[in-house]
Design a protein around this motif. Structure first.
Motif, PDB file in Angstrom:
ATOM      1  N   SER A   1       0.815  -1.198   0.000  1.00 50.11           N
ATOM      2  CA  SER A   1       0.000   0.000   0.000  1.00 50.11           C
ATOM      3  C   SER A   1       0.864   1.270   0.000  1.00 50.11           C
ATOM      4  CB  SER A   1      -0.907  -0.062   1.232  1.00 50.11           C
ATOM      5  OG  SER A   1      -1.731   1.038   1.263  1.00 50.11           O
TER       6      SER A   1
ATOM      7  N   ASP B   1       1.262   4.207  -2.937  1.00 49.10           N
ATOM      8  CA  ASP B   1       1.209   5.661  -2.682  1.00 49.10           C
ATOM      9  C   ASP B   1       2.294   6.397  -3.445  1.00 49.10           C
ATOM     10  OD1 ASP B   1      -0.887   6.277  -1.059  1.00 49.10           O
ATOM     11  OD2 ASP B   1       0.183   5.867   0.815  1.00 49.10           O
TER      12      ASP B   1
ATOM     13  N   ASP C   1      -7.931   0.584   1.022  1.00 45.51           N
ATOM     14  CA  ASP C   1      -8.576   1.471   0.035  1.00 45.51           C
ATOM     15  C   ASP C   1      -7.722   1.597  -1.230  1.00 45.51           C
ATOM     16  OD1 ASP C   1      -6.489   2.909   1.031  1.00 45.51           O
ATOM     17  OD2 ASP C   1      -7.624   4.713   1.515  1.00 45.51           O
ATOM     18  N   ASN C   2      -6.876   0.587  -1.472  1.00 46.62           N
ATOM     19  CA  ASN C   2      -5.972   0.657  -2.627  1.00 46.62           C
ATOM     20  C   ASN C   2      -6.713   0.938  -3.937  1.00 46.62           C
ATOM     21  OD1 ASN C   2      -3.901   0.009  -0.894  1.00 46.62           O
ATOM     22  ND2 ASN C   2      -3.606  -2.075  -1.617  1.00 46.62           N
TER      23      ASN C   2
ATOM     24  N   ASP D   1      -9.698   2.163  -4.452  1.00 48.66           N
ATOM     25  CA  ASP D   1     -10.339   3.492  -4.465  1.00 48.66           C
ATOM     26  C   ASP D   1      -9.308   4.557  -4.822  1.00 48.66           C
ATOM     27  OD1 ASP D   1     -12.722   2.419  -3.723  1.00 48.66           O
ATOM     28  OD2 ASP D   1     -12.509   2.873  -1.588  1.00 48.66           O
ATOM     29  N   ARG D   2      -8.098   4.403  -4.280  1.00 50.53           N
ATOM     30  CA  ARG D   2      -7.054   5.394  -4.570  1.00 50.53           C
ATOM     31  C   ARG D   2      -6.638   5.327  -6.034  1.00 50.53           C
ATOM     32  NH1 ARG D   2      -2.398   4.482  -1.237  1.00 50.53           N
ATOM     33  NH2 ARG D   2      -3.288   2.520  -0.551  1.00 50.53           N
TER      34      ARG D   2
ATOM     35  N   GLN E   1      -7.297   8.413  -9.152  1.00 48.52           N
ATOM     36  CA  GLN E   1      -6.158   9.000  -9.836  1.00 48.52           C
ATOM     37  C   GLN E   1      -6.597   9.597 -11.183  1.00 48.52           C
ATOM     38  OE1 GLN E   1      -1.656   8.605 -10.475  1.00 48.52           O
ATOM     39  NE2 GLN E   1      -2.944   9.223  -8.847  1.00 48.52           N
TER      40      GLN E   1
END
Ligand SMILES: Nc1ncnc2c1ncn2[C@@H]1O[C@H](COP(=O)(O)OP(=O)(O)O)[C@@H](O)[C@H]1O
Ligand SMILES: O=C(O)C1=C[C@@H](OP(=O)(O)O)[C@@H](O)[C@H](O)C1
Ligand SMILES: [Mg+2]
Length: 172
Positions: free
Chosen positions: A60, A64, A86-87, A89-90, A94
């Motif tokens: 994770s 980031d 929440d990988n 979702d991130r 993007q």
């Protein structure tokens, strides 16, 4: 643009990702390779020495770093990356990014992973083809929920990696 490859272990994210990046002349990142380089250890050793939870935290954090980098790149995720915390979702949040699900059937995955399970701690304990296939069936059922939210899905069964690359470029 960032292109994220998603899909189960053995679907070809690493092999296809590298070729796709070459073809587009984009930077290439394999999330698992990054973890191994930064830790100076194989994925197997990280799981064995520190456990899966530690690996998921690293995964994770490195995601980031990738999300903060503005270069054009192709990223081969690990099979579990979109399915934890929440990988995903991130990734979806993007800007200027596409996610691509490399969709493989259970027989294809079983065939490939039976040859290579020693490198994959999540499945390395499964001794026979039958137990591996049963595990993949259940695990993929849970994980497909995430993979199938990718922007683009490409079926990869019985296709050469080069052909898959062409299909991805066409769909992009
Ligand atoms: N389209 C394909 N056709 C045949 N073999 C493939 C294909 N894609 C991947 N493979 C093989 O399957 C195995 C797993 O591929 P890999 O790229 O490591 O998958 P992932 O990164 O999704 O776990 C490797 O041995 C690779 O050479
Ligand atoms: O699906 C998983 O949980 C995992 C998949 C692996 O990557 P590949 O999908 O590239 O094999 C690697 O991140 C680790 O062994 C865990
Ligand atoms: Mg891989």
């Amino acid at each position: 643009m960032k292109i994220f490859l998603t899909g189960y272990m053995g679907s070809g994210k690493s092999v296809v990702g590298e070729k796709l990046a070459k073809n587009l002349n984009y930077k290439y990142v394999d999330l698992d390779d990054q973890i191994e380089v930064i830790q100076g250890k194989s994925i197997n050793d990280i799981f064995e020495d520190r456990g899966e939870l530690y690996f998921r935290k690293l995964e994770s954090q490195i995601l980031d770093d990738i999300l903060e980098n503005n270069s054009d790149m192709v990223i081969s995720l690990g099979g579990g990356t979109p399915c934890y915390g929440d990988n995903f979702d991130r990734i979806c949040a993007q800007k200027d990014a596409k996610s691509i699900y490399l969709k493989a059937s259970i027989p294809t995955l079983t065939e490939r992973l039976f040859q290579e399970k020693v490198h994959r701690p999540v499945i390395s304990h499964l001794d026979s083809r039958e137990t591996l296939e049963e595990f993949i069936r259940k695990h993929l059922f849970e994980r497909a929920y995430y993979y199938s939210q990718s922007d683009i899905t490409v079926n990869v069964d019985e296709k050469e990696p080069e052909f898959i690359v062409d299909q991805i470029i066409e769909k992009l």
